[in-house]
Every structure is written in C-alpha cells, then in structure tokens.
Motif scaffolding. Sequence first.
Motif, short mmCIF file in Angstrom:
data_model
loop_
_atom_site.label_atom_id
_atom_site.label_comp_id
_atom_site.label_asym_id
_atom_site.label_seq_id
_atom_site.Cartn_x
_atom_site.Cartn_y
_atom_site.Cartn_z
N VAL A 1 12.28 33.30 6.43
CA VAL A 1 12.19 34.75 5.68
C VAL A 1 10.94 33.92 4.97
N ARG A 2 9.79 34.83 5.42
CA ARG A 2 8.88 34.31 5.04
C ARG A 2 8.59 33.65 3.31
N GLU A 3 8.91 34.54 2.56
CA GLU A 3 9.38 34.46 1.51
C GLU A 3 10.68 34.26 0.30
N ARG A 4 11.49 33.76 -0.09
CA ARG A 4 12.22 33.31 -0.87
C ARG A 4 12.27 34.68 -1.67
N PRO A 5 13.48 35.06 -2.13
CA PRO A 5 13.47 36.18 -3.02
C PRO A 5 13.67 35.24 -4.52
N THR A 6 13.57 36.32 -5.15
CA THR A 6 13.64 36.26 -6.52
C THR A 6 14.38 36.11 -7.03
N HIS A 7 15.28 35.14 -7.94
CA HIS A 7 16.01 34.69 -8.25
C HIS A 7 16.31 36.14 -9.54
N THR A 8 17.72 36.56 -9.13
CA THR A 8 18.21 37.74 -10.10
C THR A 8 18.89 37.08 -11.50
N ILE A 9 18.78 37.53 -12.43
CA ILE A 9 19.22 37.68 -14.08
C ILE A 9 21.10 37.65 -13.69
N VAL A 10 21.57 36.82 -14.22
CA VAL A 10 23.16 36.94 -14.29
C VAL A 10 23.67 36.99 -15.53
N GLU B 1 24.68 31.09 -8.55
CA GLU B 1 23.83 31.08 -7.00
C GLU B 1 23.36 31.17 -5.25
N ASP B 2 24.49 32.57 -4.97
CA ASP B 2 24.80 32.36 -3.05
C ASP B 2 23.58 33.30 -2.82
N TRP B 3 23.24 33.47 -1.58
CA TRP B 3 22.37 34.19 -0.97
C TRP B 3 23.27 34.20 0.15
N ALA B 4 23.81 35.51 1.17
CA ALA B 4 24.21 36.22 2.47
C ALA B 4 22.79 36.40 2.85
N TRP B 5 22.87 36.06 4.82
CA TRP B 5 21.99 37.18 5.46
C TRP B 5 23.00 37.91 5.63
N ARG B 6 22.33 39.45 5.06
CA ARG B 6 22.48 40.15 5.61
C ARG B 6 21.99 41.50 6.01
N GLY B 7 21.94 42.43 7.06
CA GLY B 7 21.27 44.02 7.70
C GLY B 7 19.68 42.64 7.84
N GLY B 8 19.08 41.31 8.09
CA GLY B 8 18.04 40.63 8.27
C GLY B 8 16.83 40.29 7.31
N LEU C 1 36.79 17.34 -6.74
CA LEU C 1 36.11 18.00 -5.75
C LEU C 1 35.04 18.69 -7.41
N VAL C 2 33.49 17.95 -6.63
CA VAL C 2 32.53 18.56 -7.77
C VAL C 2 31.44 19.24 -7.01
N TRP C 3 31.13 20.95 -7.46
CA TRP C 3 30.37 21.61 -7.11
C TRP C 3 28.71 21.62 -7.10
N VAL C 4 28.47 21.38 -5.56
CA VAL C 4 26.95 20.98 -5.14
C VAL C 4 26.01 22.82 -4.85
N ALA C 5 25.69 23.10 -5.52
CA ALA C 5 24.74 23.78 -5.57
C ALA C 5 23.93 24.85 -4.18
N GLY C 6 23.63 25.12 -4.13
CA GLY C 6 23.19 25.72 -3.00
C GLY C 6 21.79 25.73 -3.34
N HIS C 7 20.80 25.46 -2.14
CA HIS C 7 19.71 25.47 -2.50
C HIS C 7 18.56 25.98 -0.94
N TRP C 8 16.81 26.38 -1.89
CA TRP C 8 16.27 27.42 -0.53
C TRP C 8 15.59 26.14 -0.27
N LYS C 9 15.05 26.09 1.27
CA LYS C 9 14.73 25.15 1.71
C LYS C 9 12.96 25.71 2.63
N HIS C 10 12.06 25.28 2.67
CA HIS C 10 11.13 25.32 3.32
C HIS C 10 10.89 24.46 4.90
#
Length: 96
Positions: free
Chosen positions: A27-36, A51-58, A74-83
């Motif tokens: 995507v051109r711009e990464r989505p804004t973070h939602t407050i949870v 924070e987890d993101w899924a690709w749905r409907g483009g 086991l340890v959780w390694v958080a997801g992240h945005w890459k450019h």
Amino acid sequence: MKKYLSKIIAMLFIAIAFSFTASAQFVRERPTHTIVVRTAPPSPRHVWVDEDWAWRGGNYVYTGGYWAEPKPGLVWVAGHWKHRRHGWYWVPGRWR
C-alpha cells in the motif's frame, strides 16, 4: 551443459525473488494505528499479542490484539510495517 545449468539456476533465482515480492501486498501509505483497550489478562501466564493486520478486499484491515498463553520457551515477536520501493507491507508477528 554447464551453460544451460547456470541459466536454469539464474532463472530459478529470479522466479523465487519475484514470487516473494508478489506475495506481499503493498500500500502507498501504511494504515493508521487503531486504539485498543486491553481487557484484564485471563491469567498471569498470558501475554498480549498486539497489533495485527490482514489483507482483505485490497486493503489492510486491523484485526486487533488478543491475549495468548505461550508454549513454554516461546516469546512473541511483534509484527511490524516494512517499506520497500513498491510501498508499505505488513510483516506478521510470530512465536519464536
């Protein structure tokens, strides 16, 4: 024979490289973070998987965080945005 083998290896390498970029949704711009708002943990053993993101409907859709009880060691390694030059893509978190 060596000439053909090296061409085949080069073509396989290129195909693998393109398959990696084709599998990522950019995507051109990464989505804004939602407050949870986190709820209380179910037990002291649980960890927050944030924070987890899924690709749905483009588009990327925020799927939220949740409490999880990890398997021992086991340890959780958080997801992240890459450019990349194509834009932004989500690298999902994982247990390590």
